[in-house]
Design an enzyme around this catalytic site. Structure first.
Site, PDB file in Angstrom:
ATOM      1  N   CYS A 168       0.684  -1.232  -0.077  1.00 30.39           N
ATOM      2  CA  CYS A 168      -0.020   0.027   0.015  1.00 30.39           C
ATOM      3  C   CYS A 168       0.764   1.406  -0.126  1.00 30.39           C
ATOM      4  O   CYS A 168       1.525   1.371  -0.939  1.00 30.39           O
ATOM      5  CB  CYS A 168      -0.937  -0.118   1.175  1.00 30.39           C
ATOM      6  SG  CYS A 168      -2.418   0.912   0.889  1.00 30.39           S
ATOM      7  N   HIS A 169       1.035   2.009   1.111  1.00 30.44           N
ATOM      8  CA  HIS A 169       1.567   3.120   1.230  1.00 30.44           C
ATOM      9  C   HIS A 169       3.260   2.908   1.656  1.00 30.44           C
ATOM     10  O   HIS A 169       3.980   3.764   1.885  1.00 30.44           O
ATOM     11  CB  HIS A 169       0.992   4.287   2.175  1.00 30.44           C
ATOM     12  CG  HIS A 169      -0.070   4.967   1.518  1.00 30.44           C
ATOM     13  ND1 HIS A 169      -1.457   4.322   1.345  1.00 30.44           N
ATOM     14  CD2 HIS A 169      -0.251   6.143   0.709  1.00 30.44           C
ATOM     15  CE1 HIS A 169      -2.229   5.202   0.979  1.00 30.44           C
ATOM     16  NE2 HIS A 169      -1.779   6.237   0.623  1.00 30.44           N
TER      17      HIS A 169
END
Length: 181
Positions: free
Chosen positions: A111-112
């Site tokens: 994800c991030h």
């Protein structure tokens, strides 16, 4: 999933990690026999973020100031919007990630989470994926971005979001079982 008995895996996180992106991979690693340690600049417990709310807490095992890359066989970086943004302000956390990438040991980010790899100057020439909102950040840092549930580039495992967790966890265990690249 492969066996990770005898393997020690670091998870680097702080307050605001995406709940499923830490607990899901951690469970998969432990079920595969890995000894998993949570490393953080925070002491005591850190708190997850889930659906816009603070959520579960988890004990920190090792302070980042005492963490040594040589003690671990692999590194996992969960996402969440808050988590990597706070971690990339910590010089020791960034150095830990940079040093890990230089060893050739497996590194997994979802994800991030790849924002930490950008901050560590460790994505140039790599093929990766991530949450779509940091696609341009990865490209600007020199990575080739692909919209795929899991991408592996020479021991670097990346995924887009929590819906990719099953594929991410499976590929992470497989790559850690293979060892250094």
């Amino acid at each position: 999933m492969g066996t990770l008995t005898g393997k020690k895996v670091a998870i680097l996180a702080t307050n605001g990690f995406e709940e499923s992106e830490l607990f899901g991979p951690k469970d998969a690693l432990e079920k595969s026999g890995a000894d998993v340690r949570l490393i953080s600049p925070e002491s005591g417990k850190i708190t997850a973020w889930k659906h816009g709310e603070w959520s579960r807490k988890i004990d920190v095992d090792v302070d980042i100031s005492e963490a040594e890359v040589s003690d671990y066989d692999a590194l996992m970086l969960p996402g969440g919007v808050i988590n990597p943004d706070k971690l990339r302000r910590d010089k020791k956390a960034v150095s830990f990630v940079r040093d890990f990438m230089e060893t050739g040991k497996p590194v997994a980010a979802i994800c991030h989470g790849p924002q930490m790899l950008i901050e560590a100057d460790a994505v140039k020439g790599r093929t990766m994926t991530s949450f779509f909102s940091i696609k341009k950040d990865l490209q600007n840092a020199g990575a080739t971005w692909i919209d795929q549930e899991v991408v592996v580039d020479n021991g670097l495992i990346t995924s887009r979001n929590p819906s990719d967790l099953e594929a991410f966890s499976s590929k992470m265990v497989e790559e850690i079982a293979e060892g250094n690249h």
